[in-house]
Enzyme design. Structure first.
Site, PDB file in Angstrom:
ATOM      1  CB  SER A  41      -9.644   1.142  -4.400  1.00 28.88           C
ATOM      2  OG  SER A  41      -9.138   2.309  -4.993  1.00 28.88           O
ATOM      3  CB  SER A  67      -6.794   3.400  -2.713  1.00 29.94           C
ATOM      4  OG  SER A  67      -8.095   2.971  -2.340  1.00 29.94           O
ATOM      5  CE  LYS A 120      -8.538   1.895   1.128  1.00 29.91           C
ATOM      6  NZ  LYS A 120      -9.264   1.868  -0.164  1.00 29.91           N
TER       7      LYS A 120
END
Lengths: 451, 57
Positions: free
Chosen positions: A173, A149, A74
């Site tokens: 997330s 997210s 990420k």
């Protein structure tokens, strides 16, 4: 293709790490224009690393199950000499001089980083509709959100661009995008995986974990990321006879899409058929804990983002509104919310006297459309954002391990997620029951059409 | 209820009035939900702290 399959093929010399990496890069080139799952791809660096790892395997130096397997991080994880944007315009040109601790740990475990995945700006949202890098799309239906997210991570894994991607989870997330994209996401116990070098959103409930295509892959990744020497991953045949599975009689099955409820209750029935002992449990006031959690997040994220507070024009609208809200939370309210958190943690811990784990839905609905602001659960229309985080945010405050995994598909063909909770430090329980359910349901590895 | 727009104007740097007006109803909602919860806190209650490594593992 799973980590387990890559690992077996590498050791059987059916494929090399360079070939696996080349295939991952090829798939990213082919499908990223559709999904927008990656912000940065590092093909040359990845292929060079893969060649070194191939040479090591040839010499018999085996780093373990991730040796030679392509993965993605990420874009919140600091990566040395590779830009790390946090999905923001403010950090668009930020190039860290050091790797995050978990990036180093995975590198030492032999994983090959092929790129950095897209996300909601600063990890502060659950849709990954990013105003700076564009929306991340759901592989099961490109008009739907991937969730957030860690939306790029889940979309990349669901579309089999990489078998594993790292994620972070402050209020769902890892688990929300996993539920929406049909991947497996593990939010381990708080601080079980080092947060050093991962750009924060909060100060007391950011969690680091893997997103994978199977529960066993989540177990392999978790052990590598946590740097655990003793590998306690589920075996080929998993025995869950006698395991006490708690099913909440309040809160977690309120205001659900009926199809979601049916799919999750089917997973509970599957657990029972495997010999688990199903029992009703009553959870404390999770809505109250969620309110406290929301207030804590607003205040903590405002503290984290304070260095950028003068750069208002560079924030997306939704992130800026949240930053502004957080700046107005009083210190006394913040401290009282942390006191409430302690009270609810103690109340919730009582449940473990009667249950080894708890099953809940991940989200009240399957993935919503891009731009959608409300969701329908039966006759009730709800604001999409609080509805989607309703079963998630409180779990971050508890700090307990939580596994999100596919429990089935609705009539629209969209994945629906099951959440499995266990006491602090008991990742082995959620992984064991998760693997048993996954084997019984036989839906892991299903591919979205067009990929 | 708290006058959020006044606080927004008073902090440094201030939040522009138009933005403050947009977020005030959201903060009103949080305040309405949060205030009654304060009654649940016993006098002298501690704040939450992270568990020590190894606890309950």
């Amino acid at each position: 293709v799973t980590i387990t399959e890559c690992s077996a093929a590498l050791r059987a010399k059916k494929v090399s790490s360079v070939e696996l990496t080349r295939e991952a890069i090829h798939r990213i080139e082919q499908y990223n224009p559709k999904l927008n799952a990656f912000i940065t791809v590092v093909p040359e660096q990845a292929l060079a690393r893969a060649a070194v790892l191939d040479e090591e395997l040839r010499r018999g130096a085996d780093r373990g199950p991730l040796h030679g397997v392509p993965i993605a991080h990420k874009d919140l994880f600091c990566t040395k000499d590779v830009r790390t944007t946090a999905g923001s315009r403010i950090l668009a040109d930020y190039v860290p001089t050091e790797d995050a601790a978990v990036v180093k740990t995975l590198d030492e475990a032999g994983a090959v980083m092929v790129g950095k995945t897209g996300m909601h700006e600063f990890a502060y949202g659950i849709t990954s509709e990013n105003p700076h890098y564009g929306p991340i799309r759901n592989p099961w239906n490109l008009d739907l959100v991937a969730g957030g997210s860690s939306g790029g991570a889940a979309a990349a894994v669901a579309a089999a661009l990489v078998p594993m991607a790292t994620g972070t989870d402050t209020g769902g997330s890892i688990r929300i995008p996993s539920a929406f994209c049909g991947t497996v996401g593990l939010k381990p116990t708080y601080e079980r995986i080092s947060r050093r070098g991962v750009l924060p959103l909060s100060l007391t409930f950011d969690h680091i974990g893997p997103i994978t295509r199977s529960v066993r892959d989540a177990a392999i990744s978790f052990h590598a990321m946590a740097g655990l020497q003793r590998v306690d991953t589920p075996g080929e045949k998993v025995d869950v006879r006698g395991l006490r599975v708690g099913v909440p009689s309040n809160f977690f099955f309120d205001n659900l899409d009926p199809e979601v409820e049916g799919i999750v209750r089917n997973a509970i029935a599957v657990a029972q058929s495997l010999g688990a002992s199903i029992r009703e449990v009553r959870v404390p006031d999770m809505a109250a804990l969620t309110t406290a959690g929301w207030l804590l997040l607003l205040a903590e994220a405002a503290t984290v983002l304070r260095p950028f507070v003068e750069r208002r024009a560079e924030f997306g609208r939704d992130t800026l509104a949240l930053l502004d809200q957080g700046r107005l939370i009083s210190a006394t309210d913040y401290l009282d919310a942390q006191r409430l958190r302690k009270i609810f943690c103690e109340q919730f811990a009582e449940i473990w006297k009667d249950a080894d784990c708890i099953f809940t839905p991940c989200t009240p609905t399957a993935a919503p459309h891009l731009g959608q602001n409300t969701v329908q659960t039966g006759a009730i229309t709800q604001d999409m954002r609080p509805a989607t985080t309703r079963f998630m945010r409180s779990i971050n405050l508890l700090g307990i391990p939580s596994l999100a995994m596919p429990a089935g598909f609705n009539t629209a063909g969209l994945p629906v997620g099951l959440q499995v909770l266990a006491p602090h430090g008991k990742e082995a329980i959620v992984l064991r029951i998760g693997a048993a359910i996954e084997d019984a349901l036989a839906i892991a590895g299903r591919m979205p059409e067009g990929f | 209820m708290t006058d959020w727009t006044k606080i927004a104007a008073a902090i440094d740097p201030p939040i522009p009035e138009a933005d403050a007006e947009k977020i005030a109803p959201v903060l009103d909602g949080i305040e309405r939900a949060f205030r009654p919860l304060l009654q649940l806190i016993p006098r002298g209650a501690d704040v939450w702290e992270a568990r020590r490594e190894g606890e309950d593992v």
